[in-house]
Scaffold this motif. Structure first.
Motif, PDB file in Angstrom:
ATOM      1  N   HIS A 266      10.543   0.925   4.720  1.00  0.00           N
ATOM      2  CA  HIS A 266      10.749  -0.046   5.801  1.00  0.00           C
ATOM      3  C   HIS A 266      11.008  -1.408   5.167  1.00  0.00           C
ATOM      4  CE1 HIS A 266       6.437  -0.466   4.924  1.00  0.00           C
ATOM      5  NE2 HIS A 266       6.596  -1.729   5.274  1.00  0.00           N
TER       6      HIS A 266
ATOM      7  N   HIS B 116      -0.459  -6.063   2.529  1.00  0.00           N
ATOM      8  CA  HIS B 116      -0.217  -4.933   3.426  1.00  0.00           C
ATOM      9  C   HIS B 116      -0.873  -5.130   4.794  1.00  0.00           C
ATOM     10  CE1 HIS B 116       0.261  -0.885   4.919  1.00  0.00           C
ATOM     11  NE2 HIS B 116      -1.048  -0.848   5.154  1.00  0.00           N
TER      12      HIS B 116
ATOM     13  N   LYS C  29       4.134  -4.378   8.784  1.00  0.00           N
ATOM     14  CA  LYS C  29       3.643  -3.398   7.794  1.00  0.00           C
ATOM     15  C   LYS C  29       3.306  -4.114   6.510  1.00  0.00           C
ATOM     16  CE  LYS C  29       4.910   0.542   9.981  1.00  0.00           C
ATOM     17  NZ  LYS C  29       6.307   0.822  10.205  1.00  0.00           N
TER      18      LYS C  29
ATOM     19  N   MET D  60       0.793  -1.237   0.000  1.00  0.00           N
ATOM     20  CA  MET D  60       0.000   0.000   0.000  1.00  0.00           C
ATOM     21  C   MET D  60       0.824   1.285   0.000  1.00  0.00           C
ATOM     22  SD  MET D  60      -3.247   0.646   2.434  1.00  0.00           S
ATOM     23  CE  MET D  60      -4.545   1.783   1.933  1.00  0.00           C
ATOM     24  N   GLU D  61       2.033   1.231   0.603  1.00  0.00           N
ATOM     25  CA  GLU D  61       2.799   2.472   0.760  1.00  0.00           C
ATOM     26  C   GLU D  61       3.230   3.058  -0.577  1.00  0.00           C
ATOM     27  OE1 GLU D  61       3.239  -0.303   2.460  1.00  0.00           O
ATOM     28  OE2 GLU D  61       3.342   0.146   4.604  1.00  0.00           O
TER      29      GLU D  61
ATOM     30  N   HIS E 123       7.465  -0.271  -1.782  1.00  0.00           N
ATOM     31  CA  HIS E 123       8.188   0.865  -1.206  1.00  0.00           C
ATOM     32  C   HIS E 123       9.656   0.492  -1.018  1.00  0.00           C
ATOM     33  CE1 HIS E 123       8.091  -1.516   2.408  1.00  0.00           C
ATOM     34  NE2 HIS E 123       6.814  -1.737   2.132  1.00  0.00           N
TER      35      HIS E 123
HETATM   36 ZN   LIG Z   1       2.754  -2.231   3.525  1.00  0.00          ZN
END
Ligand SMILES: [Zn+2]
Length: 279
Positions: free
Chosen positions: A116, A60, A279, A9-10, A104
């Motif tokens: 992350h 996510h 995450k 999602m990030e 990400h």
């Molecule tokens: Zn995530």
């Protein structure tokens, strides 16, 4: 042609803050719609190029973000957690290619949006065979162990740079450009979606140029954690060795053992502090 999609999602266009990615966040309901639309266009691009089967894995947080009824009816969706293979659950069935959507950058390396590596509250760096690995690289290794190449990664400009260094050749779509860890210049979602659909189809039309990502065994995993208390907890994992206050080492010939050791160490590490979520 069978296609596998792992969706985080990030790395979705417009998302820059943790509040947008947590189910209790004020902005979360519209951001999960954006996530759903971006993963759906990746599937549409696969069908444009002749795919007969597309499996999407919601990757996510608690893995219940994608809105299934808004997806193309030809796809299937894995959602919920825990899953033994986590962000690449389902890839073990064997696919012709994989896409990683909404990804990400790895923790710290490029200061990307919400960067992350698996457990952002625990990990400062993951290395395999002395090479820094972000989530895309770790997940690509797992996909590679089942013979599946990662042909497309989407997210911010930083993750695109990272995967081009590690996985090349790989098709990338930068849907936003990181300014700081919590600010970015984003494409309009419709434009991001147009580019992702095109890139997905383009990658599959030249699928033979992509190879599964593999590293030679034995595998040496180094996990650097954010504080020594986390390693105090994680070093009870059998087979692990503490190198210094912050670093745990684990050696194995089997990639699946390495993946399990990573998840085990991070789970143990996270239990040394209150209120940590994957995450
Ligand atoms: Zn995530």
């Amino acid at each position: 042609m069978k296609i596998y999609i792992s969706c985080d999602m990030e790395g979705i266009s417009g998302i820059v803050h943790v509040d947008q990615t947590r189910s209790n966040g004020q902005d979360y309901p519209r951001c999960r719609e954006l996530m759903t639309e971006e993963v759906n266009v990746a599937a549409l691009g696969a069908f444009d190029a002749g795919a007969k089967e597309v499996l999407i894995n919601d990757s996510h947080a608690d893995m219940r973000n994608i809105i299934i009824e808004k997806l193309d009816p030809r796809v299937q969706l894995i959602s919920g957690s825990l899953k033994p293979l986590s962000m690449v659950q389902g890839v073990e069935a064997g696919f012709d290619a994989a896409f990683f959507v909404g990804y990400h950058a790895g923790m710290g390396a490029k200061a990307g949006i919400l960067d992350h590596t698996y457990y952002g509250s625990v990990v400062s760096e993951v290395k395999i065979n002395s090479k820094a690995m972000n989530e895309a690289a770790i997940n690509a290794l797992m996909a590679g162990s089942y013979g599946t190449p990662v042909v497309l990664v989407t997210g911010d400009d930083r993750v695109c740079e990272e995967v081009r260094e590690i996985l090349s050749p790989v098709e990338t779509v930068a849907v936003k450009w990181a300014i700081t860890r919590y600010s970015a210049r984003s494409l309009h979602p419709k434009e991001a979606q147009r580019q992702i659909r095109e890139a997905a189809a383009r990658a599959l039309r030249s699928i033979s140029q992509y190879k599964p990502f593999v590293l030679p065994s034995p595998y040496i995993l180094h996990i650097k954690m954010l504080n020594a208390g986390m390693v105090d907890n994680a070093e009870i994992m059998p087979g692990s060795r503490r190198l210094d206050a912050l670093t745990l080492e684990y050696k194995t010939d089997k990639l699946m053992d390495l993946f399990k050791a990573l998840l085990t160490a991070l789970t143990l590490g996270s239990e040394s502090i209150p209120q940590v979520r994957p995450k």
